[in-house]
Design a protein around this motif. Structure first.
Motif, PDB file in Angstrom:
ATOM      1  N   LEU A  39       0.726  -1.147   0.016  1.00  0.00           N
ATOM      2  CA  LEU A  39      -0.012   0.080  -0.052  1.00  0.00           C
ATOM      3  C   LEU A  39       0.896   1.373  -0.069  1.00  0.00           C
ATOM      4  O   LEU A  39       0.388   2.449  -0.572  1.00  0.00           O
ATOM      5  CB  LEU A  39      -1.093   0.218   1.084  1.00  0.00           C
ATOM      6  N   THR A  40       2.042   1.361   0.976  1.00  0.00           N
ATOM      7  CA  THR A  40       2.885   2.475   0.721  1.00  0.00           C
ATOM      8  C   THR A  40       4.222   1.854   0.242  1.00  0.00           C
ATOM      9  O   THR A  40       4.713   0.678   0.073  1.00  0.00           O
ATOM     10  CB  THR A  40       3.179   2.890   2.045  1.00  0.00           C
ATOM     11  N   HIS A  41       5.105   3.113  -0.219  1.00  0.00           N
ATOM     12  CA  HIS A  41       6.510   2.823  -0.511  1.00  0.00           C
ATOM     13  C   HIS A  41       7.462   2.405   0.596  1.00  0.00           C
ATOM     14  O   HIS A  41       8.014   1.395   0.529  1.00  0.00           O
ATOM     15  CB  HIS A  41       6.861   4.056  -1.203  1.00  0.00           C
ATOM     16  N   GLU A  42       7.006   2.871   1.801  1.00  0.00           N
ATOM     17  CA  GLU A  42       7.710   2.512   3.079  1.00  0.00           C
ATOM     18  C   GLU A  42       7.566   0.912   3.249  1.00  0.00           C
ATOM     19  O   GLU A  42       8.662   0.119   3.578  1.00  0.00           O
ATOM     20  CB  GLU A  42       7.308   3.171   4.344  1.00  0.00           C
ATOM     21  N   TYR A  93      15.621   6.036   6.940  1.00  0.00           N
ATOM     22  CA  TYR A  93      14.158   6.960   6.480  1.00  0.00           C
ATOM     23  C   TYR A  93      13.871   6.327   5.255  1.00  0.00           C
ATOM     24  O   TYR A  93      14.340   5.698   4.438  1.00  0.00           O
ATOM     25  CB  TYR A  93      14.755   8.337   6.252  1.00  0.00           C
ATOM     26  N   SER A  94      12.454   6.176   5.063  1.00  0.00           N
ATOM     27  CA  SER A  94      11.689   5.962   3.850  1.00  0.00           C
ATOM     28  C   SER A  94      11.310   7.326   3.111  1.00  0.00           C
ATOM     29  O   SER A  94      10.659   8.032   3.765  1.00  0.00           O
ATOM     30  CB  SER A  94      10.370   4.981   3.940  1.00  0.00           C
ATOM     31  N   TYR A  95      12.009   7.638   1.937  1.00  0.00           N
ATOM     32  CA  TYR A  95      11.742   8.881   1.070  1.00  0.00           C
ATOM     33  C   TYR A  95      10.513   8.695   0.258  1.00  0.00           C
ATOM     34  O   TYR A  95      10.432   8.044  -0.443  1.00  0.00           O
ATOM     35  CB  TYR A  95      12.797   9.367   0.704  1.00  0.00           C
ATOM     36  N   ILE A 145      12.803  12.208  -3.256  1.00  0.00           N
ATOM     37  CA  ILE A 145      13.198  10.993  -3.892  1.00  0.00           C
ATOM     38  C   ILE A 145      12.282  10.047  -3.421  1.00  0.00           C
ATOM     39  O   ILE A 145      11.796   9.978  -2.652  1.00  0.00           O
ATOM     40  CB  ILE A 145      14.685  10.688  -3.636  1.00  0.00           C
ATOM     41  N   HIS A 146      12.663   8.867  -4.429  1.00  0.00           N
ATOM     42  CA  HIS A 146      11.662   7.628  -4.049  1.00  0.00           C
ATOM     43  C   HIS A 146      13.014   6.752  -3.628  1.00  0.00           C
ATOM     44  O   HIS A 146      13.836   6.179  -4.449  1.00  0.00           O
ATOM     45  CB  HIS A 146      11.097   7.058  -5.437  1.00  0.00           C
ATOM     46  N   GLN A 196      12.790  11.188 -11.443  1.00  0.00           N
ATOM     47  CA  GLN A 196      12.042  10.370 -10.395  1.00  0.00           C
ATOM     48  C   GLN A 196      10.653   9.924 -11.362  1.00  0.00           C
ATOM     49  O   GLN A 196       9.690   9.945 -10.501  1.00  0.00           O
ATOM     50  CB  GLN A 196      11.696  11.392  -9.232  1.00  0.00           C
ATOM     51  N   GLN A 197      10.807   9.673 -12.610  1.00  0.00           N
ATOM     52  CA  GLN A 197       9.808   9.050 -13.376  1.00  0.00           C
ATOM     53  C   GLN A 197      10.469   8.210 -14.590  1.00  0.00           C
ATOM     54  O   GLN A 197      11.634   8.367 -14.641  1.00  0.00           O
ATOM     55  CB  GLN A 197       8.985  10.392 -13.976  1.00  0.00           C
TER      56      GLN A 197
END
Length: 760
Positions: free
Chosen positions: A53-56, A78-80, A84-85, A649-650
């Motif tokens: 559900l999340t990048h983290e 950290y999860s950014y 940034i991704h 970032q794409q």
């Protein structure tokens, strides 16, 4: 002048120097099998499985699949999600290699560390309370400035919320609890306070109360100074130990402040890039309108520069990003030169601080002094070691206490003063006071341990004639704490301010703008002594700092005012207005000069010129830039697909078949074998009435400039017109030459752009 102080990863150019991050890998013993080290990992977010559900949650899953995984809570820092991704984590070399084999992996950055660079200035900028930009912008009301720095001293009166509007409903930030910092200290002025230190601590660098607070509270004072410069509330009757007395206020006194502490005063004076990136990420998530960073990483391509990458993400969300240019002072020393960043150099103010001396023959001299007491010395004997050159220059260990104790010592220098030698020497031997004869003093405001001043060597001729012609030369009077306004010439380009061309992107003229950065009075943390005098330690809650660290928040404050007036303007439009409204003539009617040499400065030193806020409110024309324009710019740099993914970032983007110019408000032409360069630009009309603009060209010998068409006519607001600027140089032109393009209309608008040509 204030000293350039080195602190953690920061170009804190306050003569306290702006955060210069040195790319140093730091190993951290953590495993019997292998050492752990912190890395920032860039991931291609298009590879995230839909089940997460999340990048983290995806990032943590990646860590759990590695060989010999530790607890993911221990590994991940950290999860950014915004700058940034990706994430930062403590990994072994084996674990890192496993991640790098994944098709989702884009780039790896080893943890990096660095050091800090580092009342009158709003008036000097022409910001007046009854007219112009300041009241038009309601003093910055409703705008949120995010400061990425060393923390904040919330009890400073600069952060009182008298007269402040309510906190904007869109604000998502918070004030965190921590050592000596309670959320209750926040108010309608200071609306956010967070700290980031996981990267620092993962490197084995502890935060102890001896060196810093483990919270957003500012130990060093730098973040307090930059915050109050940008948006401090009105505080009457402040001074630097009596100097520069008056009412202190920030450039946008009703703007809200959010502090993101990412720089720490530790026993090793280090701060981590992963923490800085986390602070920027949170600022974007919280909803700041302007982001001010008096810091920066080393000179590196944009796909390796986390500040450049993170700033592009902020710009994409409409956040104005302002960064200090650096304090290295020489050519090609620019930091933070990405074209989406507003890059700020430092200039002097028209204010100086003095002491006066009168000899008993009636001769009076005025010199520079920051001695922090209103002392009056009368009828004191003078000492001049004329029989010994070593004594005359007051070299360390040269003076005899029996000869000079209780006297005013004259230190005769043809070069600069050795701060840690001569001042220390006259203090050691018990001199009553000192007079330093020099043209290149490097004494700073916290070096004045005894009453003293510096005089130019031209004054030394008369003083030497007097002391060598008398058996008992006497000083009649010596007075301190004198502040003088209207000093000329001003502004000048500060000696420490970094100059262009930008080594990373020489096709973009940097710095963009000059702003006050020398002897800026603002709030500081009163927890540690500012200086020592004899057995006494002096503290203060307002002090003079210098550096591009001080210049950047001035521009951030102006950007906040402009954003309050023009809420629909893009960050590029705001920068364009600031640049094209700048001035390049000092208060003597001359082109801005270099403080260090006294010679005329160039756009490589001052960019478009010195900031002129009120004219920026109504610029007439703007050079706007959208995100696709930056994509085209990056396409022209020749980056490969992976490098483009890292910066943008794409996963997909479009590049034009033909190279296109970035629609920048300044011009720099690099000539190799050719003699003609053409630039395509589009200007947008932001006036209210119909207008016709005519091109006026300043062409020095050796350069020809032509604008086609030379007349631009606008019949409605937001209408766009294109033109081509042609720059030609002849064989006799010097290596660097510059001119100027001015678009002038019948409504008294002047839209000015510097044009620089460099032969290689």
């Amino acid at each position: 002048m204030t000293k350039e102080i080195s602190l953690p990863v920061l170009i804190l150019h306050h003569a306290l120097p702006c955060l210069l991050f040195l790319l140093l890998g730091v190993s951290n013993a953590a495993s019997e099998l292998e050492d752990y080290q912190t890395y920032i990992i860039r991931m291609d977010h298009s590879h995230k499985p839909a089940s997460f559900l999340t990048h983290e949650s995806w990032h943590r899953s990646v860590l759990k699949t590695l060989s010999y995984p530790a607890n993911d809570e221990e590994m991940m820092l950290y999860s950014y999600n915004h700058v940034i991704h990706g994430f930062s984590a403590r990994l072994t070399a084996l674990q890192l290699s496993e991640i790098e084999k994944s098709s989702a992996h884009l780039a790896t950055y080893p943890e990096s560390f660095g050091k800090l660079f580092t009342t009158h200035s709003p008036k000097f900028l022409g910001l007046k309370g009854k007219s112009g930009l300041l009241p038009a912008a309601s003093y910055g009301e409703g705008i949120i400035i995010g400061i990425i720095d060393t923390g904040i001293w919330p009890e400073s009166d600069s952060f009182n919320d008298r007269g402040m509007p309510p906190v904007p409903e869109r604000w998502k930030g918070q004030c965190e609890n921590g050592t000596a910092f309670s959320p209750s200290v926040c108010n309608k002025k200071l609306i956010g306070a967070r700290s980031f230190s996981k990267g620092l601590q993962a490197a084995g660098i502890n935060i102890s109360k001896e060196y810093d607070y483990n919270s957003t509270r500012d130990f060093f004072g730098h973040g307090t100074h930059t915050s109050s410069t940008a948006a401090g509330n009105h505080v009457p009757g402040v001074s630097h130990f009596g100097y520069a007395r008056g009412t202190a206020r920030g450039v946008a006194p009703r703007a809200h402040v959010a502090m993101y502490k990412v720089l720490w005063a530790t026993d090793t004076e280090k701060s981590a890039a992963s923490d800085v990136l986390a602070g920027m990420d949170q600022a974007i998530a919280d909803g700041v309108d302007v982001m001010s960073l008096s810091l920066g990483f080393g000179q590196t391509p944009f796909f390796k520069d986390v500040i450049a990458i993170g700033s592009l993400s902020a710009i994409r969300k409409g956040i104005v990003v302002v960064c200090a240019a650096g304090n290295d002072g020489g050519r090609q020393t620019i930091y933070n030169g990405a074209p989406w960043i507003t890059t700020v150099g430092a200039g002097t103010l028209d204010r100086s601080f003095h002491s006066t001396i009168t000899l008993d023959n009636g001769l009076t001299f005025k010199g520079i002094s920051y001695f922090p007491q209103s002392v009056y010395i009368a009828d004191a004997p003078l000492y001049y070691g004329k029989d010994d050159l070593n004594k005359a220059t007051c070299n360390l260990g040269a003076l005899n206490p029996d000869e000079v104790a209780g006297k005013v010592v004259i230190c005769d220098n043809t070069t600069k003063i050795d701060v840690y030698g001569q001042m220390e020497e006259v203090d050691r031997v018990g001199a009553h006071a000192a007079i330093f004869l020099t043209d290149t003093s490097d004494l700073y405001s916290d070096d004045y341990s005894i009453p003293s001043l510096t005089l130019p060597t031209s004054s030394g001729i008369l003083i030497r004639e007097y002391v060598t012609g008398r058996k008992k030369p006497m000083l009649k009077t010596m007075r301190f704490v004198l502040t003088e306004l209207g000093t000329k010439p001003a502004p000048q380009v500060a000696s420490f301010s970094s100059r262009g061309p930008d080594p990373i992107s020489p096709g973009i003229l940097k710095p963009d703008i000059l702003a006050p950065g020398v002897d800026v009075l603002a709030a500081v943390a009163p927890n540690i002594p500012y200086m020592e005098m004899g057995n006494y330690e002096l503290v203060t809650d307002y002090a003079l700092y210098s550096g591009t660290s001080m210049a950047a928040p001035h521009v951030a404050g102006v950007a906040a005012l402009l954003k309050a007036v023009h809420q629909d303007w893009s960050p590029a439009a705001i920068r364009s207005a600031i640049m094209t409204a700048a001035y390049t003539i000092d208060n003597t009617g001359s082109i801005l000069k270099d403080e260090n040499t006294g010679l005329l400065a160039t756009p490589l030193d001052f960019g478009a010129g010195h900031i002129n806020p009120s004219k920026a409110m109504d610029p007439g024309l703007i050079y706007d830039i959208n995100f696709q324009d930056y994509v085209e710019f990056l396409c022209g740099l020749g980056y490969n697909e992976k490098q483009m993914k890292i910066v943008l970032q794409q996963s997909q983007w479009n590049c034009s078949q033909e190279p296109t110019d970035l629609n920048y408000p300044s011009f720099i032409a690099i000539f190799t074998n050719e003699t003609v360069k053409n630039f395509s630009r589009v200007v947008t009309y932001v006036g209210e009435k119909e207008a016709s603009y005519r091109a006026f060209l300043d062409c020095p010998m050796g350069m020809k400039i032509r604008a086609e068409p030379s007349i631009l006519t606008f019949t409605e607001k937001y209408q766009k017109q294109a033109f081509v600027l042609s720059v030609e140089i002849d064989g006799n032109a010097p290596g660097m030459i510059y001119g100027n393009l001015k678009w002038i209309d019948q409504h008294n608008h002047t839209v000015s752009s510097p044009i620089v040509a460099i032969k290689t």
